[in-house]
Design an enzyme around this catalytic site. Structure first.
Site, PDB file in Angstrom:
ATOM      1  CE1 TYR A  25      -3.217   3.009   0.830  1.00 57.74           C
ATOM      2  CE2 TYR A  25      -2.083   3.197   2.944  1.00 57.74           C
ATOM      3  CZ  TYR A  25      -2.969   3.693   2.016  1.00 57.74           C
ATOM      4  OH  TYR A  25      -3.618   4.881   2.268  1.00 57.74           O
ATOM      5  CB  SER A 107      -4.247  10.935   6.936  1.00 60.92           C
ATOM      6  OG  SER A 107      -5.278  10.477   6.094  1.00 60.92           O
ATOM      7  CD  GLN A 128      -5.676  14.523   4.215  1.00 62.16           C
ATOM      8  OE1 GLN A 128      -5.584  13.530   4.932  1.00 62.16           O
ATOM      9  NE2 GLN A 128      -6.558  14.596   3.214  1.00 62.16           N
ATOM     10  CE1 TYR A 130      -7.487  12.848   0.355  1.00 58.36           C
ATOM     11  CE2 TYR A 130      -7.468  11.263   2.148  1.00 58.36           C
ATOM     12  CZ  TYR A 130      -6.886  11.791   1.013  1.00 58.36           C
ATOM     13  OH  TYR A 130      -5.719  11.269   0.531  1.00 58.36           O
ATOM     14  CB  THR A 156      -5.836  16.229   0.250  1.00 57.09           C
ATOM     15  OG1 THR A 156      -4.853  16.244   1.290  1.00 57.09           O
ATOM     16  CG2 THR A 156      -5.307  15.408  -0.926  1.00 57.09           C
ATOM     17  NE  ARG A 165      -3.167   4.800  -4.717  1.00 59.38           N
ATOM     18  CZ  ARG A 165      -3.768   5.461  -3.738  1.00 59.38           C
ATOM     19  NH1 ARG A 165      -3.997   4.871  -2.583  1.00 59.38           N
ATOM     20  NH2 ARG A 165      -4.157   6.693  -3.911  1.00 59.38           N
ATOM     21  CE  LYS A 252      -0.264  15.855   0.767  1.00 61.18           C
ATOM     22  NZ  LYS A 252      -0.982  14.774   0.096  1.00 61.18           N
ATOM     23  CG  HIS A 276      -2.070  11.699  -3.289  1.00 63.58           C
ATOM     24  ND1 HIS A 276      -3.023  12.546  -2.791  1.00 63.58           N
ATOM     25  CD2 HIS A 276      -2.130  10.605  -2.496  1.00 63.58           C
ATOM     26  CE1 HIS A 276      -3.635  11.988  -1.759  1.00 63.58           C
ATOM     27  NE2 HIS A 276      -3.110  10.800  -1.552  1.00 63.58           N
ATOM     28  NE  ARG A 279      -0.594   6.536  -1.928  1.00 65.62           N
ATOM     29  CZ  ARG A 279      -0.346   5.291  -1.562  1.00 65.62           C
ATOM     30  NH1 ARG A 279       0.801   4.738  -1.882  1.00 65.62           N
ATOM     31  NH2 ARG A 279      -1.232   4.591  -0.879  1.00 65.62           N
TER      32      ARG A 279
HETATM   33  C1  LIG Z   1       0.655   5.070   1.940  1.00 64.47           C
HETATM   34  C2  LIG Z   1       0.280   6.488   1.624  1.00 64.47           C
HETATM   35  C3  LIG Z   1      -0.933   6.986   2.064  1.00 64.47           C
HETATM   36  C4  LIG Z   1      -1.269   8.326   1.817  1.00 64.47           C
HETATM   37  N1  LIG Z   1      -2.416   8.826   2.347  1.00 64.47           N
HETATM   38  C5  LIG Z   1      -2.693  10.152   2.187  1.00 64.47           C
HETATM   39  C6  LIG Z   1      -3.806  10.726   2.837  1.00 64.47           C
HETATM   40  O1  LIG Z   1      -4.525  10.078   3.572  1.00 64.47           O
HETATM   41  N2  LIG Z   1      -4.033  12.046   2.627  1.00 64.47           N
HETATM   42  C7  LIG Z   1      -3.234  12.817   1.817  1.00 64.47           C
HETATM   43  O2  LIG Z   1      -3.497  14.012   1.648  1.00 64.47           O
HETATM   44  N3  LIG Z   1      -2.168  12.285   1.220  1.00 64.47           N
HETATM   45  C8  LIG Z   1      -1.868  10.989   1.397  1.00 64.47           C
HETATM   46  N4  LIG Z   1      -0.749  10.458   0.821  1.00 64.47           N
HETATM   47  C9  LIG Z   1       0.151  11.328   0.037  1.00 64.47           C
HETATM   48  C10 LIG Z   1       1.202  11.959   0.947  1.00 64.47           C
HETATM   49  O3  LIG Z   1       0.636  12.901   1.802  1.00 64.47           O
HETATM   50  C11 LIG Z   1       2.302  12.643   0.137  1.00 64.47           C
HETATM   51  O4  LIG Z   1       1.718  13.524  -0.776  1.00 64.47           O
HETATM   52  C12 LIG Z   1       3.175  11.646  -0.599  1.00 64.47           C
HETATM   53  O5  LIG Z   1       3.452  10.513   0.196  1.00 64.47           O
HETATM   54  C13 LIG Z   1       4.483  12.313  -0.989  1.00 64.47           C
HETATM   55  O6  LIG Z   1       5.274  11.444  -1.732  1.00 64.47           O
HETATM   56  P1  LIG Z   1       6.457  10.555  -1.103  1.00 64.47           P
HETATM   57  O7  LIG Z   1       5.808   9.383  -0.458  1.00 64.47           O
HETATM   58  O8  LIG Z   1       7.251  10.181  -2.297  1.00 64.47           O
HETATM   59  O9  LIG Z   1       7.196  11.409  -0.097  1.00 64.47           O
HETATM   60  C14 LIG Z   1      -0.390   9.136   1.062  1.00 64.47           C
HETATM   61  C15 LIG Z   1       0.818   8.614   0.617  1.00 64.47           C
HETATM   62  C16 LIG Z   1       1.168   7.304   0.898  1.00 64.47           C
HETATM   63  C17 LIG Z   1       2.501   6.793   0.427  1.00 64.47           C
END
Ligand SMILES: Cc1cc2nc3c(=O)[nH]c(=O)nc-3n(C[C@H](O)[C@H](O)[C@H](O)COP(=O)(O)O)c2cc1C
Length: 388
Positions: A25, A107, A128, A130, A156, A165, A252, A276, A279
């Site tokens: 994940y 989050s 954060q 949603y 976000t 994914r 964001k 993100h 993702r």
């Molecule tokens: C496992 C995972 C879960 C994430 N969940 C959220 C989330 O709940 N809310 C959000 O705004 N971004 C989420 N993100 C995005 C992160 O806040 C961030 O933008 C991202 O991890 C940055 O990239 P990096 O992992 O390469 O540092 C998530 C990222 C990952 C890897």
């Protein structure tokens, strides 16, 4: 205790210790993973300029993000299901951030609730949001963040619907994990994780379970997102939420100049140039490539932060030198958490701090606030040769 010298070491330990479903994940990008890969690869294309015979004593990385003092310009990004990478993961990460002196962002999709984290920390953290279809729930969520004295709201904008994914579908990602023959076989090899998880009550989405009615299945992240996230989110709603919150707001998920201009227009305190972590929209450009055009457009109107692809202190240094006032790390701290809990997050922050500090010195600078483009070697056309 293994010798940890870099973020990659923490990632290896994370993979070993955490059930496959949660490691995958964290480690996945959407669809082909192109944007996920390029986020890190593009950082490598920028080089640092070595300088010599410069006084390198008395260095500092201390800075500010949205006016709040930080030990270094790095915040922990909001990461859903952090409490599944390690028992009570959000509390542990928030405590490490507090000890280190950097912001922690909780989050909406966390396992530990806003109240849980507030109870186990002493300094304000960021929340954060949603946006959900259930507007009453969103209002209550914002009020809960206010009551917990959160010092910024991170809205976000790049996940109204979920980018696919593949591994999450194949692994049947859920919180807590559903017990199928294949998850049981995998969990049997992760006994240390399992014992810690049995010792906590926090195994579901803490901000959601018990706070919403008429929700079919919160365990299935994908299904829940599709059912509850608000696909109609627009700038008008962003303004309404900003009004409702009444405090500092960080937007964001900005990756386009036009969106950056809108974010500045609605009066955001900061924006995070982000895809993100690769993702969501597969095929989007990396954040570091989009940083410069966005800075040119709105850098004098709004504070600009960046995330996606940061795996080292050198990466942070490059983003800051290019003009970002701050950065966020997602996976880099999750690897630490999955590897060694709170101490692992401390380790991830220490690794990044040391890499940034020494690299800054070798570029001939002593204060992160004096670091600018002068220390960078950027390949020609790095940001600019794309036609819309
Ligand atoms: C496992 C995972 C879960 C994430 N969940 C959220 C989330 O709940 N809310 C959000 O705004 N971004 C989420 N993100 C995005 C992160 O806040 C961030 O933008 C991202 O991890 C940055 O990239 P990096 O992992 O390469 O540092 C998530 C990222 C990952 C890897």
């Amino acid at each position: 205790m293994p010798v940890i010298t870099c973020i990659e070491d923490l990632k290896r330990l994370h993979k070993k210790r955490t059930p496959r479903m949660f490691y995958d994940y964290a480690e996945s990008g959407s669809w082909t993973g192109q944007t996920f890969r390029e986020n890190t690869e593009d950082f490598q294309q920028i080089r640092l300029r070595q300088r010599v015979a410069v006084d390198m004593s008395d260095r500092t990385l201390a800075s500010e993000m949205i006016g709040q003092p930080v030990t270094m310009p790095v915040a922990l990004a909001p990461v859903g299901l952090t409490g599944m990478q390690c028992a009570d993961g959000e509390i542990k990460a928030a405590r490490a951030a507090e000890r280190f002196g950097v912001p922690f962002t909780l989050s909406t999709m966390s396992i530990c609730s806003i109240e849980d984290v507030a109870e186990h920390t002493t300094k304000p953290f960021w929340f954060q949001l949603y946006t959900m279809r259930d507007e009453d729930y969103v209002r209550r969520l914002i009020q809960r963040a206010k009551d917990a004295k959160c010092s910024a709201l991170v809205i976000t904008l790049d996940l109204q619907i979920l980018g696919q994914r593949h591994k999450d579908l194949k692994n049947g990602l859920s919180a807590p994990p559903k017990l199928t023959p294949s998850t049981i076989a995998n969990l049997a090899t992760k006994w240390a994780w399992g014992i810690e998880m049995l010792g906590t009550k926090r195994r579901q989405f803490g901000n959601i379970v018990g706070h919403v009615t008429n929700v079919s299945d919160t365990a299935e992240l994908g299904a829940w997102t599709a059912e509850q996230f608000d696909p109609r989110l627009d700038w008008k709603k962003v303004e309404q939420i900003k009004e409702l919150w009444g405090g500092p707001v960080i937007l964001k998920g900005i990756l386009d100049v036009e969106d950056a201009k809108m974010a500045a227009k609605v009066g955001a305190d900061a924006i995070v140039v982000s895809n993100h972590g690769g993702r969501q929209l597969d095929g989007a450009l990396s954040s570091i490539r989009m940083l410069d055009p966005i800075l040119q457009a709105v850098g004098d109107q709004v504070e600009v932060h960046l995330d996606s692809g940061i795996r080292s202190g050198q990466d942070v240094l490059k983003a800051v030198a290019m003009g970002a006032k701050g950065t966020f790390i997602g996976r880099a701290f999750v690897y630490g958490l999955g590897a060694m809990g709170e101490e692992g997050v401390m380790k991830a922050l220490e690794v990044i701090q040391k890499e940034m500090d020494v690299s800054m010195a070798l570029c001939g600078k002593r204060d992160i606030k004096d670091v600018d483009r002068d220390i960078l070697l950027i390949p020609e056309g790095f940001s600019g040769s794309w036609q819309a």
